[in-house]
Design a protein around this motif. Sequence first.
Motif, PDB file in Angstrom:
ATOM      1  N   VAL A  33       9.508   2.381   5.572  1.00 30.71           N
ATOM      2  CA  VAL A  33       9.676   0.799   5.184  1.00 30.71           C
ATOM      3  C   VAL A  33      10.350   1.425   4.167  1.00 30.71           C
ATOM      4  O   VAL A  33       9.342   1.771   2.742  1.00 30.71           O
ATOM      5  CB  VAL A  33       8.771   0.346   5.345  1.00 30.71           C
ATOM      6  N   ILE A  34      11.280   0.826   2.856  1.00 37.28           N
ATOM      7  CA  ILE A  34      12.043   0.671   1.888  1.00 37.28           C
ATOM      8  C   ILE A  34      11.835  -0.478   0.961  1.00 37.28           C
ATOM      9  O   ILE A  34      11.783  -0.811   1.238  1.00 37.28           O
ATOM     10  CB  ILE A  34      13.122   0.892   2.225  1.00 37.28           C
ATOM     11  N   LYS A  35      10.975  -0.295  -0.119  1.00 37.93           N
ATOM     12  CA  LYS A  35      10.940  -1.699  -1.521  1.00 37.93           C
ATOM     13  C   LYS A  35      11.373  -1.053  -2.752  1.00 37.93           C
ATOM     14  O   LYS A  35      11.561   0.686  -2.649  1.00 37.93           O
ATOM     15  CB  LYS A  35       8.958  -1.520  -1.215  1.00 37.93           C
ATOM     16  N   SER A  36      11.070  -1.280  -3.522  1.00 39.31           N
ATOM     17  CA  SER A  36      11.822  -1.593  -4.710  1.00 39.31           C
ATOM     18  C   SER A  36      11.549  -2.692  -5.483  1.00 39.31           C
ATOM     19  O   SER A  36      11.107  -4.085  -6.010  1.00 39.31           O
ATOM     20  CB  SER A  36      13.667  -1.661  -4.608  1.00 39.31           C
ATOM     21  N   THR A  37      11.462  -2.150  -6.772  1.00 38.56           N
ATOM     22  CA  THR A  37      10.956  -3.520  -8.182  1.00 38.56           C
ATOM     23  C   THR A  37      11.701  -3.979  -8.694  1.00 38.56           C
ATOM     24  O   THR A  37      12.103  -4.886  -9.188  1.00 38.56           O
ATOM     25  CB  THR A  37      10.275  -2.677  -9.079  1.00 38.56           C
TER      26      THR A  37
END
Length: 348
Positions: free
Chosen positions: A69-73
């Motif tokens: 699961v990839i997230k970014s600010t």
Amino acid sequence: MGDSMKRTKTRYYVVASIAVVLAAVVFLLAPPRVAAMQPLPLTATSIALNPDDPNQQQVGRLRYMGGLVIKSTNDGFGGLSGLRAGPDNRLLAVSDTGNWVTFTTIERDGRLVGVSDGNITPILDGAGMPPADKEAGDAEALEWDPATGDAIVSFEQDHRLQFYRGIDPAKPDTLMQAATQVRRDPATAKWPDNAGGEALARLASGTLALLSEDAMDNYDRHDLLLITGNTTRRLGYVSPKGTRPTDAILLSGPDTILVVNRSYSPLGGVTAVLEILDIGALAKLPDSGVAGSAQKPVARLAKPLTVDNMEGIALRREGGRTFVYLVSDDNFNPMQRTILLKFELLPE
């Protein structure tokens, strides 16, 4: 003022108030535009193929090689809808808000464990300008040759293909270039705005295979355009029952592609179905023919397996083995995720 005029005026203000509220909601929910090249901070969390049974490592002909699961600010990250793989574990993606997205996969013993070195920048048009709005930037599919850097992006709503040269995700500055060609094919003129060229694959001959998500012919088949130079031939593709194509890539031979199809239902959630399509065999069928032996199932991902709105596919070949990467489009919806899955495609 009479009662009827008062009621009319009241209805006007109610409708106007609702319109203002809806406009505000649309504005707040609209993904932010990315104005220029930016580093893209990414975090990744490992996920099992089957959260209910972590020991499950295979589905159909796919052996699980890790998922994230990839997230970014960075609020511009999301909506990934096309994917291709290059050297040194680099991945190149496009988003349906009109951005190039690049990052490197981190792999240990062949398993996907993380991502790093992210970048995001607008996809420029033929005049070197970024998309003016969501409609102009709705990129849905990508084809890219790492050897030459030639890249093609398929857009829907304003149905078109944009061509680029020298694209190299290891050199982010190469993404900041104007399209060398913008093609609007007359065969797409009557396609639904939001159901255009979702899947794009370049065949061994150089012919482009462009699949529509929801433009159907008289036999209830998805439009499959074969584009060679200025010539376009229309075929029909029958996706697995209840699904629509979302991406494709050349798998083997001159014209055998691997197609990702997706379905959604409130009860069953999202399902992704992968199958092999032999375009050469399909082309030999009569106009009203159904693919039949031209299609072979590969795998079906559905609950309780890890799956989301899978819209991008990439391949890597190493030592005679074929690895498949799938990425999801989160629609910038907090209830959805950007997930990246890696599989090995096993022999029949």
